[in-house]
Design an enzyme around this catalytic site. Structure first.
Site, PDB file in Angstrom:
ATOM      1  N   CYS A  87       0.697  -1.126  -0.071  1.00  0.00           N
ATOM      2  CA  CYS A  87      -0.038  -0.054   0.043  1.00  0.00           C
ATOM      3  C   CYS A  87       0.935   1.150   0.078  1.00  0.00           C
ATOM      4  CB  CYS A  87      -0.995  -0.237   1.068  1.00  0.00           C
ATOM      5  SG  CYS A  87      -2.377   1.176   0.954  1.00  0.00           S
ATOM      6  N   HIS A 195      -3.412  -5.520   0.981  1.00  0.00           N
ATOM      7  CA  HIS A 195      -2.997  -5.739   2.526  1.00  0.00           C
ATOM      8  C   HIS A 195      -2.820  -7.109   3.028  1.00  0.00           C
ATOM      9  CE1 HIS A 195      -2.391  -1.600   4.141  1.00  0.00           C
ATOM     10  NE2 HIS A 195      -3.270  -1.255   3.267  1.00  0.00           N
ATOM     11  N   GLU A 197      -1.405  -8.596   5.304  1.00  0.00           N
ATOM     12  CA  GLU A 197      -1.430  -8.710   6.605  1.00  0.00           C
ATOM     13  C   GLU A 197      -2.936  -8.935   7.321  1.00  0.00           C
ATOM     14  OE1 GLU A 197      -0.760  -5.908   5.471  1.00  0.00           O
ATOM     15  OE2 GLU A 197      -1.278  -4.384   6.664  1.00  0.00           O
TER      16      GLU A 197
END
Lengths: 225, 744
Positions: A87, A195, A197
């Site tokens: 990002c 993302h 994660e």
């Protein structure tokens, strides 16, 4: 094998702890690389996580590229070290010139936080090699400036060199070629808007992100170049 | 000191009444100077002193064994076990948002976050209950878009996820939107910090932004007066503060780091009334005094007057009390985070707040610190039930035109994802259920280690101006129940409530009656659900041209999911489920007053609310939470606005599966908003067990039908294709908001 991953923190970065938690859950070690540092120390791979480095003032990543850590990261990357920009980290990498192209405001001019279906395209990068081409991944996006642009010449090179790692199934932000993630020609520098994660638990709706971050632990990619 | 200060025009311009001025003179035993008057005027404003509401707020329940900090501090704090505490607070930023929507909303987020980290907690969630004028009004759309962008722009950048909220459009908010913001944070219980200054000789360090002229008199001129046509609202624009999320992010990290290192004796954010409030509150809470050097404050403009410095509401500032031996470490941390740190004061023992011009310079204001709070006036304002109340209660709001139930239903469907996908609602990896569902559900992780506790926090914000307009007491009871039911749908049992009391002009006796009734309804419900009030905010003077908004108390309820291993089922149904409604039984001739149907379709503002059985709602909520915790239902959804028909449609739409139902034969049964009901979808083989369990738990049950197919059918009154239903739901908001805006 326990890998030692550096997670970069600029003032305004906000996904550093999420990245560290994920890396640790996957069995890796993680340490913060403060933006003012001029060395990456002994880390074996680097994550530049999401957020708003230096407030994203002026333009996303435009101030971050001048932080001392970026000089050290460029050195690390140029000698083959694996760097993953997520990002805002992707935006920083394009501003720094480590990845081609740029990220402009989303089509529709709104911030978008939502789950996306991604299709793995090229598997030649340090991260991509853990996947099969054509695989579908569920990973959320969270950005205002994720609309990837580049010149037609660069686009030809990306295609020809197998630098397009991820594409969106239904392009949410207007990116050229539905691009969600790319690598440099050598494959050791990867940038992606989604993302990983945030897709690391059944409770979060997807586990697909674990495979992206696990890829940081695998193999000695320093020899790839 | 100039004689002209006895001239009423001076203190009246600051928002003080004659009586209040005389009180100040008596407390000081002399004529106050201009700076002192300015300080009293902000601290005694409605916004800071709660002078009209205090007498009522005392009736709210505030205690439970798990409540560590109740109302009156910067945020309420509850003990959630494993040595973890949760700080929570809700606040309004209504008037600033009416004038400058983006900044009004942005600074609303910034302010509430500081309340949370002031307690030593890292903010991990924001929720935003928002209320605007009608969607067909271009100016209301301008306000809505600006507010949503402001929450998104500030919240995303500062790095705190917006995990839920509400969005409501109604005529009553045309001139006066309601922008409420709730924030929640977690902290190790032992690290709880209170906003107090103690220890003579300790230093007061001002951290964060330089002080400017923004927001001067925000609490008194802006927040504590209504709008009317003689004041061009843009005239008040200089009273709106401007936010900088990047400054806030650095300030937050710096403050948490110095709290973690044990370097702060006390800490206090600068919100309404700025430095005056922060210095006097910390001093008086600690039973101390403070000397403040006005010259030590970093300024954005060099020629600022002392009263401007003391009352400025410049954002992103914190006051930290430190021992002199720790100052160097504090400065080192602030330096690393590029945060300005000025030593602006010293804790003294005489209880006086002394403002000096230079560190040893002349005293330019000298006020007993505690008088700014403790001696603020308290009004028992007259209250009066509307003269026609009983008459209006007797109206049957369900008598209506020949209704086309299908078009009524389609009209009431709305997907709010256009709004919430603009908010980062996932940061910190806790969001199991985010915005767009009944309640929010967050993983509870240990703030010290990041480890999962295997438990979750359920949260919901709810308000309902229609219910509260028809009956403020019963309506408030119902909306507390709705919030509790929402978190039950994600498997959480209630623990605490915060409230934001949005009302009109307190000088109108009917408004005070509404507030008094609402407080009593809230108290009764919070006691019944064992969810005491741990904090809140009162927003009065929500009026335009003398017309008050419909009473809009908003609550935020937080609760615990004790065993979070799999995500709750959510509202979406799949094929082959039995559809059952749990909770209070509805009579055939049920009252329709205050329902969305009565309001927006039958255009009736009168009538009475449906009967509401609070004890039954307590049983139902606890039963539903248990079902979700045991994972024994396949779909679950609270019945709220629009009644059963809307709730069932949403379950079909979200699950992309049709339903065939029966037993709802007219608009009353389809759209009534009887509280305390939940719809579940259950696998056929589990139905018998469930019915028995429900019976044992004292929860009424009614089977409505089955899921399957691609049509949404209720008896012979509704038969709509799933596509049409979904399209109406999905397009309403983007279509309306896409029609352009007008700024003023």
């Amino acid at each position: 094998m326990s890998r030692h991953i550096g997670v970069v923190q600029f003032p305004g970065t906000n996904c550093e702890q999420d990245s560290i938690d994920t890396i640790k859950n996957l069995g890796g070690q993680a340490e913060i690389l403060w933006h003012g540092s001029d060395t990456v120390g002994s880390v074996e791979a680097i994550v530049i996580p999401g957020g708003f480095a230096h407030g994203d003032y002026l333009r996303c990543g435009a101030i971050a590229r001048f932080s001392p850590i970026m000089t050290a990261i460029s050195r690390f990357a140029n000698s083959g070290g694996v760097v993953l920009g997520i990002c805002n980290g992707f935006q920083v990498l394009t501003e720094t010139g480590l990845l081609p192209g740029a990220l402009q405001k989303n089509v529709g001019l709104k911030f978008l936080c939502q789950m996306e279906s991604l299709i793995v395209d090229s598997t030649s990068s340090a991260i991509g090699k853990s996947f099969k081409s054509g695989e579908q991944l569920q990973i959320p996006i969270n950005h205002f400036e994720g609309n990837y642009v580049c010149s037609p010449e660069v686009m030809c090179e990306l295609e020809a060199n197998g630098q397009i790692f991820l594409r969106y199934e239904s392009n949410p932000n207007g990116s050229i070629g539905s691009i969600a993630g790319i690598s440099n020609k050598e494959g050791n520098i990867v940038g992606m808007m989604p993302h990983p994660e945030r897709a690391t638990s059944v409770l979060l709706g997807s586990m697909d992100g674990n495979r992206i971050l696990s890829a940081l632990f695998e193999g000695n990619v320093k020899n790839n170049s | 000191m100039s004689e002209s200060l006895q001239n009423p025009s001076v203190y009246r311009a600051l928002g003080l009444s004659d009586e209040e001025y005389n009180r100040i003179e008596t407390l000081l035993g002399r004529i106050p100077n201009h700076l002192e008057l300015a300080m009293y005027s902000v601290m005694w404003s409605e916004h800071c002193s709660y002078k009209s509401s205090k007498v009522h707020l005392k009736r709210l329940p505030t205690e439970a064994p798990w409540v560590l900090v109740g109302p009156g501090e910067n945020a309420g704090v509850i003990d959630v076990g494993d040595g973890i505490a949760v700080a929570i607070r809700i606040e309004s930023h209504n008037h600033p948002s009416a004038i400058e929507p983006y900044q009004g909303a942005a600074t609303g987020v910034g302010g509430i976050l500081r309340d949370i980290f002031t307690m030593g907690a890292r903010p991990i969630a924001v929720m935003d209950p928002l209320r605007f004028g009608p969607l067909d009004d271009p100016h209301s759309r301008w306000i809505a878009e600006g507010v949503i962008s402001g929450v998104s722009g500030y919240g995303n950048s500062v790095g705190v996820p917006t995990v839920g909220g509400e969005i409501v459009f109604d005529e009553t908010y045309r001139g006066n939107p309601l922008v409420n913001v709730l924030a929640m944070g977690v902290l190790p219980a032992e690290r709880l910090v209170l906003g107090q200054a103690s220890g003579m000789g300790n230093l007061a360090v001002l951290l964060g932004s330089a002080t400017g002229r923004d927001g001067i008199g925000g609490v008194s001129v802006l927040a504590s007066a209504g709008f009317d046509e003689n004041t061009d609202s843009s005239d008040k624009r200089p009273s709106v503060q401007v936010g900088d999320p990047f400054e806030e992010k650095r300030l937050l990290e710096a403050c948490l780091e110095l709290l973690e290192a044990g370097l702060a004796v006390g800490i206090q954010d600068l919100g309404g009334a700025g430095l005056t409030c922060a210095t006097s509150e910390t001093a008086s809470r600690g039973g101390a005094g403070m000397d403040v050097d006005i010259r030590a404050v970093s300024l954005r403009e060099v020629d600022m007057e002392p009263f401007e410095i003391m009352t400025s509401e410049s954002q992103e500032r914190m006051l930290v009390i430190v021992e002199p031996c720790n100052l160097a470490k504090v400065l080192e941390i602030s330096d690393r985070w590029e945060v300005i740190a000025d030593v602006v004061g010293k804790v003294t023992g005489d209880g006086q707040l002394k403002i000096r011009d230079g560190f040893d310079g002349p005293v330019i204001a000298d006020i007993p610190a505690a008088t700014l709070h403790d001696d603020a006036p308290e009004y028992e304002r007259p209250l009066e039930r509307p003269i026609d109340w009983f008459e209006r209660q007797r109206v049957d709001a369900g008598l209506a035109k020949n209704s086309d139930y299908e078009s009524d239903l389609l009209f009431m469907l709305r997907d709010s994802s256009w709004v919430y996908r603009q908010y980062d609602h996932q940061l910190f990896l806790n969001t199991v259920v985010g915005p767009g569902d009944d309640g929010t559900l967050l993983r509870l992780r240990d703030p010290r280690t990041g480890r999962e506790t295997g438990r979750g926090l359920g949260m919901s914000t709810d308000g309902n101006h229609r219910w509260c307009c028809v009956d403020p007491r019963a309506g408030t009871k119902m909306l507390v129940a709705e919030a509790v039911m929402n978190i039950a749908c994600v498997g959480a049992n209630p623990m605490a409530t915060v409230n934001c009391l949005n009302f009109g002009n307190p000088e109108h006796p009917v408004v005070m009656w509404q507030m008094s009734e609402a407080v009593d309804g809230m108290a009764e419900a919070c006691i019944a659900f064992s969810a005491p009030i741990v904090g809140g905010n009162v927003s009065l003077y929500n009026e335009t041209n003398g017309v008050d908004i419909a009473p809009t108390p908003v609550v935020g309820v937080i609760g615990m999911h004790p065993s979070l291993n799999t995500p709750p089922p959510g509202m979406g149904i799949r094929n082959g489920l039995t559809i059952i409604v749990l909770g209070q039984v509805v009579e055939k001739n049920v009252a329709m007053g205050g329902s969305r149907w009565a309001w927006d379709i039958a255009d009736c503002r009168d009538g009475c609310l449906p009967e509401f059985d609070l004890d039954q709602a307590v049983k139902t909520a606890s039963f539903v939470a248990g079902l979700v915790q045991k994972n024994s239902v396949s779909a679950v959804h609270d019945v709220g606005e629009g009644g059963l028909a809307v709730a069932l449609s949403e379950m079909a739409i979200r699950g992309a599966t049709g339903m065939t139902l029966d037993g709802l034969s007219d608009h009353r049964l389809l759209f009534n908003e009887t509280g305390g009901r939940v719809v579940i979808g259950v696998e056929t083989e589990k139905v018998n067990d469930l019915l028995e369990e429900a019976k044992a738990a004292g929860v009424p049950v009614e089977t409505l039908g089955f899921s399957g197919g691609m049509k949404f059918t209720i008896g012979d009154v509704i038969d709509i294709g799933l596509d049409e239903l979904t399209e109406a739901w999905r397009t309403e908001l983007p279509d309306a908001l896409g029609q352009g805006t007008v700024s003023a």
